[in-house]
Each structure stands twice: as structure tokens, then as C-alpha cells.
Design an enzyme around this catalytic site. Structure first.
Site, PDB file in Angstrom:
ATOM      1  N   SER A   1       0.798  -1.214   0.000  1.00 27.26           N
ATOM      2  CA  SER A   1       0.000   0.000   0.000  1.00 27.26           C
ATOM      3  C   SER A   1       0.830   1.263   0.000  1.00 27.26           C
ATOM      4  O   SER A   1       2.049   1.233   0.134  1.00 27.26           O
ATOM      5  CB  SER A   1      -0.971  -0.003   1.178  1.00 27.26           C
ATOM      6  OG  SER A   1      -0.357   0.568   2.300  1.00 27.26           O
ATOM      7  N   GLY A   2       0.125   2.390  -0.124  1.00 27.31           N
ATOM      8  CA  GLY A   2       0.755   3.696  -0.151  1.00 27.31           C
ATOM      9  C   GLY A   2       0.930   4.292   1.229  1.00 27.31           C
ATOM     10  O   GLY A   2       1.434   5.406   1.364  1.00 27.31           O
ATOM     11  N   ASP A   3       0.491   3.579   2.257  1.00 28.44           N
ATOM     12  CA  ASP A   3       0.652   4.095   3.617  1.00 28.44           C
ATOM     13  C   ASP A   3       0.878   2.895   4.546  1.00 28.44           C
ATOM     14  O   ASP A   3       1.161   1.797   4.065  1.00 28.44           O
ATOM     15  CB  ASP A   3      -0.577   4.945   3.998  1.00 28.44           C
ATOM     16  CG  ASP A   3      -0.223   6.073   4.957  1.00 28.44           C
ATOM     17  OD1 ASP A   3       0.542   5.820   5.899  1.00 28.44           O
ATOM     18  OD2 ASP A   3      -0.713   7.200   4.775  1.00 28.44           O
ATOM     19  N   ASP A   4       0.752   3.096   5.865  1.00 27.20           N
ATOM     20  CA  ASP A   4       1.048   2.009   6.797  1.00 27.20           C
ATOM     21  C   ASP A   4       0.207   0.759   6.491  1.00 27.20           C
ATOM     22  O   ASP A   4      -0.990   0.864   6.205  1.00 27.20           O
ATOM     23  CB  ASP A   4       0.743   2.467   8.224  1.00 27.20           C
ATOM     24  CG  ASP A   4       1.518   3.730   8.590  1.00 27.20           C
ATOM     25  OD1 ASP A   4       2.714   3.826   8.245  1.00 27.20           O
ATOM     26  OD2 ASP A   4       0.922   4.634   9.211  1.00 27.20           O
TER      27      ASP A   4
ATOM     28  N   SER B   1       5.506  -1.648   1.887  1.00 25.24           N
ATOM     29  CA  SER B   1       5.064  -0.262   1.981  1.00 25.24           C
ATOM     30  C   SER B   1       6.281   0.678   1.947  1.00 25.24           C
ATOM     31  O   SER B   1       6.753   1.127   2.985  1.00 25.24           O
ATOM     32  CB  SER B   1       4.268  -0.065   3.276  1.00 25.24           C
ATOM     33  OG  SER B   1       3.865   1.282   3.382  1.00 25.24           O
TER      34      SER B   1
END
Ligand SMILES: *[C@@H]1O[C@H](CO)[C@@H](O)[C@H](O)[C@H]1NC(C)=O
Ligand SMILES: *[C@@H]1O[C@H](CO)[C@@H](O)[C@H](O)[C@H]1NC(C)=O
Ligand SMILES: *[C@@H]1O[C@H](CO)[C@@H](O)[C@H](O)[C@H]1NC(C)=O
Ligand SMILES: *[C@@H]1O[C@H](CO)[C@@H](O)[C@H](O)[C@H]1NC(C)=O
Ligand SMILES: *[C@@H]1O[C@H](CO)[C@@H](O)[C@H](O)[C@H]1NC(C)=O
Ligand SMILES: *[C@@H]1O[C@H](CO)[C@@H](O)[C@H](O)[C@H]1NC(C)=O
Ligand SMILES: *[C@@H]1O[C@H](CO)[C@@H](O)[C@H](O)[C@H]1NC(C)=O
Ligand SMILES: *[C@@H]1O[C@H](CO)[C@@H](O)[C@H](O)[C@H]1NC(C)=O
Length: 474
Positions: free
Chosen positions: A252-255, A286
Site C-alpha cells: 500500500s501507499g501508507d502504513d 510499503s
């Protein structure tokens, strides 16, 4: 005689063909059997197609979902109900779940999130956040939403929930959003939740958000969003008690997992912690964020988190703590064991000046977060740029840090000084490269001090039942 037999056989064949074609034209009824493990099995089942659902990827099914769930809610006290979503592409706006209810997706069922803003009702900000994260006013209701429910299951034979997020990410970047983006699943004020065996793609923002809820099992999810996509966190347990997250694969683009409990003065006032959380067998990719983040919104407190058998690949950091003066709250009794990391910027990272306030021009400087009892053991990491950056708060140092049996292999282009520590206190045992002086090695017998508590959490006593169904549907 032989000719007659042949004629008869031909006639019979023709008759069978004609009659099967006729039934097919009439309804195309399919009989489907399946089984899966769940908190509860349901006495009643229906298919989305019984309520006018059309899986052509273009027709809106919002009304079909709403009428199906509203109809099936009558079975809540009569053994509960299941809504089956057959193979197909089911475009829909946000819809709400009900109690004692299961939403089940066939392996070839894809729920497609509508891009018609009218299909996303606006609701109030979360009380523990005080405002929306993208815009202060309201927030778009999450794709699959529920509040004040008990016994809710969203599962499937790895069916797909596609948020078609690019539409939302563009509006976020262009600052055109009047309200905060929706999540893929949000269940609020609910008890007994299962979310399992599904694939989540391209969420507008966070993927799975249980909040103010308890007794939660999240298992067997594949969550995928492009690395540059904004705030596409995987799973965010937020002010939740007794939660188990296991066997998930997240890019993903975050945590990948972000543990939260409210924001600054709003979270302090609401005062609802996240506690008793197990995260196991998580694989995370990530590049811009953490495998597991604790915070940054932690103003209601985070306590008793146990993470084990975690794999992070090409990820910015491992189990990270993010907080600030003004947050208040606490992060304590955190246990991590058996973590493997490949290609990391940081193996260990704690930040006491994260900022990102609910109101950047106004926060309480006396609201100091307490960070205490953070334990890591049996960690192997390779190709790491910085072993650790541990930065506490000068008038509220991070204490009781315990790091044992850790081997970090530094990248060729690694920072010359692998450890940076300020305002922290703790011990280490068997850690390479050599830790900073505030975390002196106390010898091999101290490995045990970083260990998990002996008693297991109540969520690990909850067993799933085997449910079998046979449903006829168009
Ligand atoms: C999810 O799928 C796996 C593999 O297909 C299966 O073993 C497991 O029982 C399923 N889990 C649930 C909760 O149904
Ligand atoms: C898709 O749906 C819209 C509106 O519901 C309709 O106008 C259009 O003809 C549909 N397109 C196709 C290819 O079915
Ligand atoms: C849901 O539960 C919360 C907490 O108990 C309560 O404050 C709220 O009013 C309830 N909401 C609804 C819609 O019943
Ligand atoms: C579920 O589907 C995703 C996406 O196609 C795939 O990557 C994953 O391996 C599947 N999981 C299982 C358990 O089959
Ligand atoms: C936000 O509000 C403005 C002003 O009412 C409106 O023009 C705009 O279309 C809205 N944006 C979205 C994405 O709904
Ligand atoms: C090590 O990490 C760098 C990025 O920091 C990456 O380019 C390189 O491929 C990695 N090497 C290995 C062996 O994984
Ligand atoms: C932030 O705090 C300032 C100072 O107290 C206040 O004037 C302002 O209205 C607040 N902003 C928001 C969005 O609440
Ligand atoms: C140290 O960690 C490694 C890797 O997780 C593990 O194989 C080993 O058993 C651990 N050693 C001790 C003494 O626990």
C-alpha cells in the site's frame, strides 16, 4: 428395428435439448454450495439477484443492496441472514450492514465503488477526531458501513472489493474535496466483527477501519493499492478492544497496519483506547510507510499490542511509534517477536515530534504522551539504511524500551551512524550493530525481559464455526 431405435434416441435427445433451453431462457437458476468458517452461521440466505441486482459493471446496485439488507434484517432475531453476491461486477455506492448478518462474495464477484458523489451520503466527523482528515466538515460514508451492530461478517471465497480510488485520489491532490474520503469498510460501535478471505483494491483512503468496536477477527485479506496513492492504509484498528489480525498480505501507499485511538484534544476527551490487539503472519510492502504504525493519532491510548511473525519487504520502517506533544494518551506494553525485514530504511523508528495536529495553530503543550514498555525480540533485517532512530520527548522520555536478539545487516550505502537515540531509556541484549549508549547491552540472560506476557488474549479463545450453505439463485 435399428432405424427405429436411432430415431427414438434422436427424438429423446432433441426433447432434452429443447426443454433445457426452455428452462435456461426462463430463469437460469444456479445451485451453489459452499462452506467457510465464521463467528456464526446463518439460518436464512438470499442472493443479491433476488433484489434486482445486475452484475454488468454499469448498472447501480445501491438500491438492490439497501433493499436486500433491509429485508434480511428481519431475520436478526430468527437465526440471522446471509446475502450472497454471485460472480459479476456489481457497481454500487455506499451501503449499510445490519446485525446478525453476513455478506458473502463469490470468488468471481467484484464490488465496484460508484464514482457518483450522490451515492456517498455525508456523515459527521468521528467524535474522537473532531474533524475530518481531508476536510474539516463531514465525511463520506464508507463503502461498506455499519454502526451500533452486533455479529457482522464480511467474507468470501477471495472475492474482490474495488474502491476505484483513482477518482478520489485526483480530487484529493487537486484539493477539490469538501469532505473526507470514504474508507472501504468502516464498522463503528459494533461488537463481534469478522472480515475475512477477501481482496481489497484501490481504496479511496484507508481500507479497513473498525472503530469503537470489540471482539474483531480480520483474517486472510489481500489489500493492494499503488505505492504513490495517498493514505491507503491497510487495516486501522481505532479505539478497539480485543482484536486479532492474521494472515494478511498488504501492499500500500501508507502504513500496512495503523493502530489508532483518536486525535489530540478530541481523542483525549473521548478517551477510548485500543487494547488487546494481536497481529500475526502479516506480510507488508510499503516503501513510504511502516509495516505497523502505532499512532500518530493515539490520544485515547494504545495498550497491550502483540505482533508476531511479521515480514516487511521494501518498507520504510518496521513497528513504528508516531506521536507528539499535544497528543496526550499513551502507548504501552507493546510486544513484537519474530520479525523479518528486507530492504528497509529503518529497522526501528520512534518519533516524538510527528506533528500533524487536529488544529495546527492550537494544541495543549501540557498534553504529553506516555510511551513505555516497548519490546522487540528475535528480529532479523537486511539491507537496512538506518538501524534505529529513537527520538523521545525531552520532558516525557520514552522508557522501558527492550530490544533483544536482533541482527541487522546494513546496506552498502548505509548511514555511518546506525543508531540515533534521544530522550529514551531501556536495555538491549544481543543486538548488532552495537546500539546507542542509552540502550546498553545487559548480557544474554536479559533476552527474556523482552518476552511476551504468558497469558493469551481473549480473542485467541474465540473459535470459528464451519458453516455450509446451498443456495439457488439467478
Ligand atoms: C479462507 O480461505 C482459506 C484458504 O482457502 C481457508 O483455509 C480458510 O478456512 C478460509 N477462512 C475463513 C475464515 O473462512
Ligand atoms: C450504463 O449505464 C448508464 C446509466 O445507468 C446508461 O445510460 C448506459 O447506457 C449504460 N451503458 C451500458 C454500456 O450499458
Ligand atoms: C451508537 O452507540 C453509541 C455509543 O454507545 C451512542 O453514543 C450512539 O448514540 C449510538 N448511535 C446510534 C445511531 O444508535
Ligand atoms: C486472492 O486474490 C488475490 C488477487 O488476485 C491473490 O493475489 C491472492 O493470492 C488470493 N488469495 C488466495 C488465498 O487465494
Ligand atoms: C465542493 O463544493 C463546491 C461549492 O459548493 C462545489 O462547487 C464542488 O463541486 C464540490 N466538490 C465536490 C467534489 O463535490
Ligand atoms: C538494497 O536496497 C536498495 C535500496 O535501498 C535496493 O536498491 C537494492 O536492490 C537492495 N538490495 C538487495 C540485495 O535487496
Ligand atoms: C484552531 O485553533 C484556533 C485557536 O484556538 C482557533 O481560532 C481556530 O478556530 C481553530 N481552528 C479550527 C479549524 O478548529
Ligand atoms: C533469535 O532469533 C532468531 C531469529 O528469529 C531465532 O531463530 C533464535 O531462536 C532466537 N534466539 C533465541 C535465544 O531466542
Amino acid at each position: 428395428m435399428r432405424v427405429q431405435v436411432i430415431r427414438l434416441v434422436c427424438a429423446l435427445l432433441l426433447a432434452t435439448l429443447v426443454s433445457s433451453e426452455a428452462t435456461e431462457r426462463k430463469a437460469k437458476i444456479v445451485d451453489t454450495s459452499f462452506e467457510y468458517n465464521a463467528l456464526n452461521c446463518r439460518a436464512h440466505s438470499a442472493s443479491l439477484t433476488d433484489f434486482g441486482g445486475v452484475g454488468d459493471g454499469n448498472t447501480s446496485n445501491t438500491k438492490a443492496f439497501q433493499s436486500a439488507i433491509s429485508y434480511l434484517s428481519q431475520y436478526a432475531s430468527k437465526g440471522g441472514a446471509q446475502l450472497y453476491v454471485p460472480a459479476g461486477k456489481w457497481l454500487t455506492g455506499s451501503f449499510s450492514m445490519t446485525s446478525h448478518f453476513t455478506l458473502y462474495l463469490n470468488k468471481d464477484a467484484v464490488l465496484l465503488a460508484s464514482q457518483d458523489m450522490n451515492e456517498w451520503p455525508v456523515i459527521k466527523p468521528l467524535p474522537s477526531y473532531g474533524r475530518g482528515r481531508d476536510a474539516p466538515a463531514g465525511r463520506y460514508t464508507s463503502f461498506i458501513f455499519g454502526t451500533n451492530l452486533t455479529d457482522v461478517i464480511v467474507t468470501g471465497d477471495n472475492g474482490t472489493i474495488d474502491g476505484q480510488g483513482a477518482f478520489w485520489w485526483q480530487q484529493f491532490y487537486n484539493k477539490r474535496l469538501n469532505y473526507t474520503r470514504p474508507y472501504l469498510i468502516e464498522l463503528m460501535f459494533s461488537d463481534k466483527i469478522q472480515i475475512s478471505n477477501l481482496t481489497f483494491l484501490n481504496s479511496p483512503s484507508w481500507n479497513v477501519h473498525p472503530v469503537y468496536s470489540s471482539n474483531i477477527i480480520i483474517k486472510g485479506l489481500t489489500i493492494i493499492a499503488p505505492v504513490p496513492s495517498p493514505n491507503t492504509d491497510g487495516i486501522n484498528p481505532d479505539s478497539c478492544t480485543n482484536t486479532r489480525i492474521e494472515d494478511c498480505y498488504i501492499v500500500s501507499g501508507d502504513d500496512c497496519v495503523a493502530v489508532k485511538s483518536g486525535w489530540d484534544e478530541f481523542g483525549i476527551k473521548f478517551g477510548w483506547p485500543t487494547k488487546q490487539l494481536v497481529i500475526r503472519r502479516l506480510t507488508c510492502i510499503s516503501p513510504q510507510s511502516a509495516a505497523i504504525a502505532l499512532g500518530s493519532e493515539m490520544s485515547g491510548g494504545i495498550q497491550d499490542v502483540r505482533a508476531e511473525d511479521i515480514t516487511a519487504i521494501h518498507t520504510e520502517s518496521g513497528v513504528r511509534i508516531k506521536t507528539s506533544i499535544g497528543r496526550g494518551g499513551y502507548v504501552k506494553d507493546i510486544y513484537v517477536r519474530r520479525m523479518t525485514m528486507h530492504t528497509m530504511k529503518w529497522a526501528f523508528w520512534m518519533t516524538g515530534n510527528y506533528g500533524s495536529y487536529a488544529n495546527n495553530s492550537h494544541y495543549d503543550p501540557k498534553a504529553l504522551p506516555e510511551i513505555k514498555g516497548i519490546n522487540y525480540r528475535d528480529v532479523v533485517a537486511d539491507n537496512v539504511t538506518m538501524a534505529a532512530t529513537l527520538e523521545g520527548i525531552s520532558n516525557s522520555p520514552f522508557t522501558g524500551i527492550c530490544i533483544a536478539n536482533v541482527t541487522i545487516s546494513m546496506a552498502d550505502k548505509a548511514n555511518e551512524k546506525p543508531w540515533t537515540c534521544t530522550d529514551i531509556e531501556g536495555i538491549t541484549s544481543g543486538v548488532t550493530p552495537k546500539p546507542c549508549n542509552s540502550l546498553l547491552d545487559k548480557g544474554p540472560e536479559k533476552i527474556k525481559t523482552c518476552d511476551f506476557p504468558p497469558e493469551i488474549l481473549p480473542i485467541d479463545l474465540l473459535e470459528l464455526k464451519k458453516c455450509t450453505y446451498n443456495i439457488k439463485h439467478a
